[in-house]
Design an enzyme around this catalytic site. Structure first.
Site, PDB file in Angstrom:
ATOM      1  N   ALA A  78       0.848  -1.199   0.000  1.00  0.00           N
ATOM      2  CA  ALA A  78       0.000   0.000   0.000  1.00  0.00           C
ATOM      3  C   ALA A  78       0.882   1.247   0.000  1.00  0.00           C
ATOM      4  O   ALA A  78       2.064   1.186   0.336  1.00  0.00           O
ATOM      5  CB  ALA A  78      -0.879   0.024   1.262  1.00  0.00           C
ATOM      6  N   ASN A  95      -3.767   2.511  -5.503  1.00  0.00           N
ATOM      7  CA  ASN A  95      -2.803   1.554  -4.930  1.00  0.00           C
ATOM      8  C   ASN A  95      -3.362   0.806  -3.727  1.00  0.00           C
ATOM      9  O   ASN A  95      -2.927  -0.310  -3.435  1.00  0.00           O
ATOM     10  CB  ASN A  95      -1.533   2.274  -4.478  1.00  0.00           C
ATOM     11  N   TYR A 144      -5.835   8.577   2.594  1.00  0.00           N
ATOM     12  CA  TYR A 144      -5.146   7.369   3.051  1.00  0.00           C
ATOM     13  C   TYR A 144      -6.079   6.541   3.937  1.00  0.00           C
ATOM     14  O   TYR A 144      -6.329   5.356   3.679  1.00  0.00           O
ATOM     15  CB  TYR A 144      -3.865   7.750   3.810  1.00  0.00           C
ATOM     16  N   PHE A 172      -1.456   1.346  15.110  1.00  0.00           N
ATOM     17  CA  PHE A 172      -1.103   2.661  15.637  1.00  0.00           C
ATOM     18  C   PHE A 172       0.316   2.973  15.125  1.00  0.00           C
ATOM     19  O   PHE A 172       0.573   2.702  13.962  1.00  0.00           O
ATOM     20  CB  PHE A 172      -1.363   2.700  17.151  1.00  0.00           C
ATOM     21  N   HIS A 192       8.475   9.538   9.536  1.00  0.00           N
ATOM     22  CA  HIS A 192       8.103   9.064  10.864  1.00  0.00           C
ATOM     23  C   HIS A 192       9.013   9.614  11.962  1.00  0.00           C
ATOM     24  O   HIS A 192      10.213   9.793  11.769  1.00  0.00           O
ATOM     25  CB  HIS A 192       8.086   7.530  10.892  1.00  0.00           C
ATOM     26  N   ARG A 223       0.928   9.847  20.772  1.00  0.00           N
ATOM     27  CA  ARG A 223       0.748   8.682  19.901  1.00  0.00           C
ATOM     28  C   ARG A 223       1.073   7.405  20.674  1.00  0.00           C
ATOM     29  O   ARG A 223       1.808   7.437  21.669  1.00  0.00           O
ATOM     30  CB  ARG A 223       1.683   8.749  18.679  1.00  0.00           C
ATOM     31  N   ASP A 287      -3.334  16.319  11.816  1.00  0.00           N
ATOM     32  CA  ASP A 287      -2.816  15.558  12.966  1.00  0.00           C
ATOM     33  C   ASP A 287      -3.804  15.587  14.137  1.00  0.00           C
ATOM     34  O   ASP A 287      -4.023  16.652  14.732  1.00  0.00           O
ATOM     35  CB  ASP A 287      -1.508  16.191  13.466  1.00  0.00           C
TER      36      ASP A 287
HETATM   37  N1  UDP Z   1       6.006  14.538  14.280  1.00  0.00           N
HETATM   38  C1  UDP Z   1       6.706  15.717  14.520  1.00  0.00           C
HETATM   39  N2  UDP Z   1       7.710  16.041  13.650  1.00  0.00           N
HETATM   40  C2  UDP Z   1       8.046  15.262  12.573  1.00  0.00           C
HETATM   41  C3  UDP Z   1       7.328  14.077  12.355  1.00  0.00           C
HETATM   42  C4  UDP Z   1       6.309  13.742  13.234  1.00  0.00           C
HETATM   43  O1  UDP Z   1       6.443  16.442  15.473  1.00  0.00           O
HETATM   44  O2  UDP Z   1       8.963  15.648  11.824  1.00  0.00           O
HETATM   45  C5  UDP Z   1       4.916  14.169  15.200  1.00  0.00           C
HETATM   46  C6  UDP Z   1       3.554  14.098  14.528  1.00  0.00           C
HETATM   47  O3  UDP Z   1       2.903  15.351  14.576  1.00  0.00           O
HETATM   48  C7  UDP Z   1       2.844  13.032  15.377  1.00  0.00           C
HETATM   49  C8  UDP Z   1       3.977  12.136  15.847  1.00  0.00           C
HETATM   50  O4  UDP Z   1       5.169  12.873  15.668  1.00  0.00           O
HETATM   51  O5  UDP Z   1       2.263  13.629  16.510  1.00  0.00           O
HETATM   52  C9  UDP Z   1       4.060  10.851  15.039  1.00  0.00           C
HETATM   53  O6  UDP Z   1       4.090  11.197  13.668  1.00  0.00           O
HETATM   54  P1  UDP Z   1       4.424  10.136  12.541  1.00  0.00           P
HETATM   55  O7  UDP Z   1       4.477  10.890  11.235  1.00  0.00           O
HETATM   56  O8  UDP Z   1       5.625   9.340  12.932  1.00  0.00           O
HETATM   57  O9  UDP Z   1       3.184   9.136  12.567  1.00  0.00           O
HETATM   58  P2  UDP Z   1       1.600   9.419  12.425  1.00  0.00           P
HETATM   59  O10 UDP Z   1       1.101   9.599  13.824  1.00  0.00           O
HETATM   60  O11 UDP Z   1       1.405  10.609  11.553  1.00  0.00           O
HETATM   61  O12 UDP Z   1       1.105   8.156  11.813  1.00  0.00           O
END
Ligand code: UDP
Length: 326
Positions: A78, A95, A144, A172, A192, A223, A287
């Site tokens: 995906a 996709n 998504y 998660f 990430h 998270r 977010d």
């Molecule tokens: N995050 C952040 N800065 C970054 C990337 C992520 O502060 O450069 C924060 C984002 O806002 C979320 C957490 O980290 O609260 C996890 O984000 P990620 O993109 O890893 O996963 P998601 O929760 O979006 O699936």
């Protein structure tokens, strides 16, 4: 002696897929991997197990499942970036949704009756309460998440009409990697949090914290970080459940414990014994302030429990891998 169960894994050259393939092989399954290598890496798949093809090719996939005598499928393939899905929804519906329909059609033709599907916490959108239960409404707020909701809908109808049984695992925040460092997290571009924090330590370039004014204890988003091997194990438990005749179902896969971005920064600082350079920036569009799973259903019904439940261990494993690459 019974012969090993034959499992087809789509997207098995990617991050979560490759960890699951490794665990399946360690637990005695016979695995074939389908991956178009658009994001995954050939080196992530043991020799002789990779079939480089697109799951949108229903005919080729049907042939492969017949040839390999597939008994069940685990479906990871995906597109995964929420931000990109807001710019290119067509890519996500093609996709994720259409390609999954192709896979389901091939399964039907090859008479394969069980599927474990990688769904996501993004199916819940902005949930009204925390922790999140599987019974919460599916209200995705980006293409998504919607593309995955649509696959869950397809699964419901393929179950009702064609008797295909499936488990949707709503992930998660998958993170960490194989403790022995054979596999890791390598997205291009990386979006990430944990790999970005480790990269910031290594390069000295500050990472941007997306928002410091949320209604959370320290103002940053919460998270539920789940070790990729605990996630992989949930797939194997789901597979066994289905192959023993279990009915279709959906499960959250998280630890049930939330961490703020600042807590993740502190965990990285402890593990690396270095400061993480960061700046507080604006919120990232889409977010939700907090996403924490209730994992009670997964624990009670499938007997799952996390082996690597604390954030520090997750960061340690990710750091070992990051260091091995530099
Ligand atoms: N995050 C952040 N800065 C970054 C990337 C992520 O502060 O450069 C924060 C984002 O806002 C979320 C957490 O980290 O609260 C996890 O984000 P990620 O993109 O890893 O996963 P998601 O929760 O979006 O699936």
């Amino acid at each position: 002696m019974t012969s090993p169960r034959k499992i087809l894994v789509t997207g098995g050259a990617g991050y979560i897929g490759s960890h699951t393939v490794q665990l399946l092989l360690e637990q005695g399954y016979d695995v074939a991997v389908v991956d178009n290598l658009s994001k995954g890496y050939r080196r992530n798949v043991p020799a002789g197990r990779l079939f480089a093809m697109n799951i949108a090719d229903t005919k080729a996939l049907t042939e492969l499942m017949r040839q390999t005598r597939t008994e069940a499928v685990i479906h990871f393939a995906a597109s995964i970036a929420v931000g990109e899905s807001m710019r290119e929804p067509e890519t996500y519906f093609a996709n994720n949704t259409c390609a999954s329909l192709s896979l389901l059609t091939a399964m039907l033709r090859a008479d394969v009756k069980h599927l474990v599907f990688s769904s996501t916490a993004a199916v819940y959108g902005n949930p009204h309460a925390s922790p999140i239960l599987e019974s919460f409404p599916l209200q995705a707020v980006n293409p998504y998440g919607e593309s995955k909701v649509m696959v869950e809908t397809l699964l419901r109808w393929f179950g009702a009409i064609h008797h295909l049984t499936s488990v949707s695992l709503r992930y998660f925040n998958a993170s960490g990697c194989d403790p022995q460092g054979r596999l890791g997290e390598e997205h291009e571009p990386e979006t990430h949090l944990i790999p970005l924090l480790l990269r910031a330590v290594a390069t000295g370039t500050p990472v941007t914290v997306f928002g410091g004014d949320y209604d959370t204890p320290d103002g940053t988003c919460i998270r539920d970080y789940i070790h990729v091997l605990d996630l992989a194990q949930a797939h194997i438990l789901a597979l066994e459940y289905l192959m023993q005749g279990g009915a279709s179902d959906q499960f959250n896969v998280g630890t049930g414990t939330g961490h703020t971005v600042m807590e993740a920064i502190r965990a990285v600082e402890e593990v690396t014994a270095q400061k993480v350079p960061y700046v507080i920036g604006p919120r990232r569009e889409g977010d939700p302030p907090a996403l924490v799973a209730s994992s009670d259903k997964l624990r009670s019904k499938l007997g799952w429990s996390p082996k690597y439940g604390d954030l520090r261990t997750i960061v340690e494993h990710a750091w070992n891998f990051a260091r091995s690459k530099s």
